[in-house]
Every structure is written in C-alpha cells, then in structure tokens.
Design a protein around this motif. Sequence first.
Motif, mmCIF file in Angstrom:
data_model
loop_
_atom_site.group_PDB
_atom_site.id
_atom_site.type_symbol
_atom_site.label_atom_id
_atom_site.label_comp_id
_atom_site.label_asym_id
_atom_site.label_seq_id
_atom_site.Cartn_x
_atom_site.Cartn_y
_atom_site.Cartn_z
ATOM 1 N N LYS A 159 10.252 -12.234 17.606
ATOM 2 C CA LYS A 159 9.296 -12.866 16.566
ATOM 3 C C LYS A 159 8.152 -11.714 16.256
ATOM 4 N N ALA A 160 7.714 -10.958 17.257
ATOM 5 C CA ALA A 160 6.798 -10.063 16.917
ATOM 6 C C ALA A 160 7.158 -8.837 16.114
ATOM 7 N N LYS A 161 8.339 -8.519 16.653
ATOM 8 C CA LYS A 161 9.158 -7.310 16.083
ATOM 9 C C LYS A 161 9.486 -7.595 14.594
ATOM 10 N N ALA A 162 9.600 -8.774 14.263
ATOM 11 C CA ALA A 162 10.109 -9.150 12.774
ATOM 12 C C ALA A 162 8.630 -9.065 12.154
ATOM 13 N N ILE A 163 7.692 -9.350 12.708
ATOM 14 C CA ILE A 163 6.435 -9.250 11.957
ATOM 15 C C ILE A 163 6.014 -7.607 11.659
ATOM 16 N N VAL A 206 -0.593 -8.049 17.100
ATOM 17 C CA VAL A 206 0.404 -7.649 16.288
ATOM 18 C C VAL A 206 0.242 -7.903 14.860
ATOM 19 N N GLU A 207 -0.333 -8.970 14.346
ATOM 20 C CA GLU A 207 -0.605 -9.242 12.941
ATOM 21 C C GLU A 207 -1.606 -8.323 12.412
ATOM 22 N N MET A 208 -2.639 -7.928 13.210
ATOM 23 C CA MET A 208 -3.711 -7.274 12.850
ATOM 24 C C MET A 208 -3.055 -5.569 12.796
ATOM 25 N N VAL A 209 -2.231 -5.107 13.449
ATOM 26 C CA VAL A 209 -1.534 -3.866 13.359
ATOM 27 C C VAL A 209 -0.857 -3.923 12.016
ATOM 28 N N ALA A 210 -0.157 -4.804 11.940
ATOM 29 C CA ALA A 210 0.976 -4.974 10.616
ATOM 30 C C ALA A 210 0.281 -4.808 9.434
ATOM 31 N N ALA A 211 -0.948 -5.466 9.508
ATOM 32 C CA ALA A 211 -1.997 -5.474 8.009
ATOM 33 C C ALA A 211 -2.743 -4.316 7.938
#
Length: 284
Positions: free
Chosen positions: A213-217, A181-186
Amino acid sequence: MNNKVIACIDDSQYAQAVCDYAAWSATQMDAPLSLLHVLDDIPRSAAGNLSGTIGLGSQEALLEELASLDEKRSKIAMEQGKVMLHAARERVASNGIAEAESRQRHGELLDALKDLEDETRMLVVGKRGADTASAHGHIGSHLEGIIRTMHCPVLIAQQSFSAPKRVMIAFDGSATAFKGVEMVAASPLFKGIPCHLVMAAADTADNRAPLDKAKAILNAAGFDTTATLVTGDPEKALSDYQAQENIDLLIMGAYGHSRIRHFIVGSTTTAMICRTRVSLLVLR
C-alpha cells in the motif's frame, strides 16, 4: 508561514555539509533559505565572595576588570559568528542560492528554533558540533532535544555532501509511517530519485499488505519504488540494507509503535545517530 529551509551554522567540521544540504534542499523545494547562528550566552565572570580576602576598593576594581573582559569576549564571539555566517552565505551562493537570509541569535539553541518554528519548513543540522564547550560548536550536542522539540522535518547532515542518488524510507506499517510516506510523496525534495521502502519484519501477508500500500502511494506520486521486507533485528537489518544498496540518505519517522520507535527516539537516539553512516531525514 512555514516555507523556509533553516540551516544551523556553527564552527564544526559539519558546517560546509550543512550549507550544501540546505542549498540542495532549498533548490529542490524552491524554498527560501535562512542561515542561523545561535550564540550561547557566555557565562559571566564572577569575583566570588572575596569578603575578608581583599579590600573593598580592590574588590570593586577586580569586578570592573572582569566585566570588561566579559564584554570583550561577547564582542569577539559575535564577530566570529558574523564571519561564520558570511562564509556560509558564500558557500550557498556557490551552490546557486544567491539570496540566503542570515540571522544571529543569542541564548539557547532550542529556544531560538522554537521561536522560528512557524516559518520553518525543514531544519538542517550537523551530525555533531565542535567542542561543546565552545560558544559556537554546540549543535550536535542538542540533536535529541531538536528531534523531540521540533515539529518539522530535521535533516541531520554527515560531514560530506553529495546529492542523493538513492533514498531509503524505514517503514513499520504504522499510521505514523504512512504519514511519513505521504509526506515524501507530496514533497518535491526527492522527486526523480529512486526510493527504497524497507520494512524490518517477517515476510508474511499481513506485513506485505501495508508495504504494498505504501509502495502504491509512492508510485502514484511518480517515484521509482523498490519495496523490501528484511528480517532480523531492525537496527542491524536496516543498516545492512542501506550499506548493501548504497543508499545515500535515510528517511525515518520520529515516532512509531514498533521496535523502530526505540531505534529512533528515546534513550537510543544518540546511539542511532552515531551508528548511521549516511545523512538522515527525521520526519514528524
């Protein structure tokens, strides 16, 4: 520096879609594009053990003729590969990539990809290759090995391309899933594209917490995010959701600790790729 989108080109019916996805990805990420064709070593002919069958002079003449044929086959295969790379450059140029690099390598596909891993930001391959006996159409037969071997995102292209309008992340609440999720967000790859975050699990507070939590990221990164819990067998539940919501591209981690792990890697990898009807981005 791992900054390139590398597209694996063969003579399969997926080649044009690979070019299109690679050009789209390179544009989205403002990354250089490299077109790679790996020519498998062509088995050399052999006269076999002809002792006692034909005379020495005839045997030497036959070996010379076979060696000449091997050389001709190798040259033809190289020229065919160059033609494919030229067509691929024209294809990505029509999609706005004017300066794509092209490379031709000899040997095993996985060896060539490992050699280039340090400069690979994302790899784009076709879902299936052509006839695996062909010197060119061998990529699809190596998908499981590619996913296991490479430590970069791997985009597995379906036969046709359209720019994704909705993407879906298969989420299982694990630390590895959060990393994805963090990879997609970044990444700029999916910026501006609605994202569906889907977890196959019972609708409980314990499962809802990591999903929220993942949605918030993703929301913090500017994504329009829909978070959903679906029940039932993960393989069927995720596939059904993808179809119902007209998801264009599915995003999954290559490793995890829930049943989704068995859906993605191991002995069921090939079956999963066959079942998926949309293109798939596998994260590592």
